[in-house]
Design a protein around this motif. Structure first.
Motif, PDB file in Angstrom:
ATOM      1  N   LYS A  14      19.229  69.743  49.238  1.00 40.36           N
ATOM      2  CA  LYS A  14      19.522  70.803  48.391  1.00 40.36           C
ATOM      3  C   LYS A  14      19.127  70.786  47.082  1.00 40.36           C
ATOM      4  O   LYS A  14      18.559  71.716  46.566  1.00 40.36           O
ATOM      5  CB  LYS A  14      21.028  71.235  48.735  1.00 40.36           C
TER       6      LYS A  14
ATOM      7  N   MET B 273      16.662  73.114  44.724  1.00 38.53           N
ATOM      8  CA  MET B 273      17.137  73.666  43.578  1.00 38.53           C
ATOM      9  C   MET B 273      16.302  73.319  42.311  1.00 38.53           C
ATOM     10  O   MET B 273      15.957  74.048  41.611  1.00 38.53           O
ATOM     11  CB  MET B 273      18.627  73.273  43.364  1.00 38.53           C
TER      12      MET B 273
ATOM     13  N   THR C 286      29.990  74.641  42.148  1.00 40.29           N
ATOM     14  CA  THR C 286      29.409  75.238  43.087  1.00 40.29           C
ATOM     15  C   THR C 286      27.778  75.597  42.865  1.00 40.29           C
ATOM     16  O   THR C 286      27.602  75.534  41.870  1.00 40.29           O
ATOM     17  CB  THR C 286      29.951  76.494  43.698  1.00 40.29           C
ATOM     18  N   GLU C 287      26.958  75.687  43.927  1.00 42.47           N
ATOM     19  CA  GLU C 287      25.523  76.077  43.759  1.00 42.47           C
ATOM     20  C   GLU C 287      25.541  77.266  42.900  1.00 42.47           C
ATOM     21  O   GLU C 287      24.776  77.525  41.886  1.00 42.47           O
ATOM     22  CB  GLU C 287      24.782  76.430  45.129  1.00 42.47           C
TER      23      GLU C 287
END
Length: 160
Positions: A71, A75, A149-150
């Motif tokens: 991830k 990102m 969090t994302e």
């Protein structure tokens, strides 16, 4: 005997307070820690001030870390042009396993190593007790979230 116990208790409390004070807290700035990158260059963590920075503690042997790397790679690719940087700090004790994990996970963002496991100075400074552990700093270098969090990360990246 009573006095010795009191002194021991006082020292224990003092030591506990010292440890708590050593750990980074919301509002603190990027610490002045210098670590080695994959090419053995010395890199100062506080040199990333001016960007939104996600400090990611991980290790090659940590399954959840390796999943998180997927991830984070995506990102970073998506937001690196928006003044965003990820700085991975490995607490691996075996540098060759760390390098292999970086290659396998196709990590292109900054990677540093502090090879003393959970006793590493950086891990102690940040209060890392489990992996992965992430710390989000704004462009002024101030810590704004621990294990964000994302969506918290993306919101910070998109702030002007």
């Amino acid at each position: 005997m009573f006095k010795i116990r009191n002194i021991g208790a006082i020292l224990l409390v003092f030591f506990s307070i010292s440890l708590v004070n050593a750990q980074i807290k919301i509002g603190d700035v990027l610490p002045n820690i210098t670590l080695q990158d994959t090419k053995n260059n010395a890199v100062k963590l506080n040199s990333f001030k001016g960007k939104t920075v996600l400090v990611d503690f991980w290790a090659s042997w940590c399954g959840p870390c390796r999943l998180a790397n997927r991830k984070l790679v995506k990102m970073h690719d998506k937001y690196k042009a928006k003044n965003f940087e990820i700085v991975g700090i490995s607490i691996d004790t075996d540098k060759s396993k760390w390098i292999k994990a970086i290659e396998k996970d196709k990590i292109q963002y900054v990677q540093l190593i502090d090879p003393k496991g959970f006793d590493a100075k950086s891990a102690v400074t940040f209060g890392v007790e489990a992996l992965p552990a992430t710390f989000l700093f704004d462009a002024t270098g101030k810590l704004i979230a621990i294990n964000p969090t994302e969506s918290q990360i993306i919101t910070q990246i998109n702030k002007k």
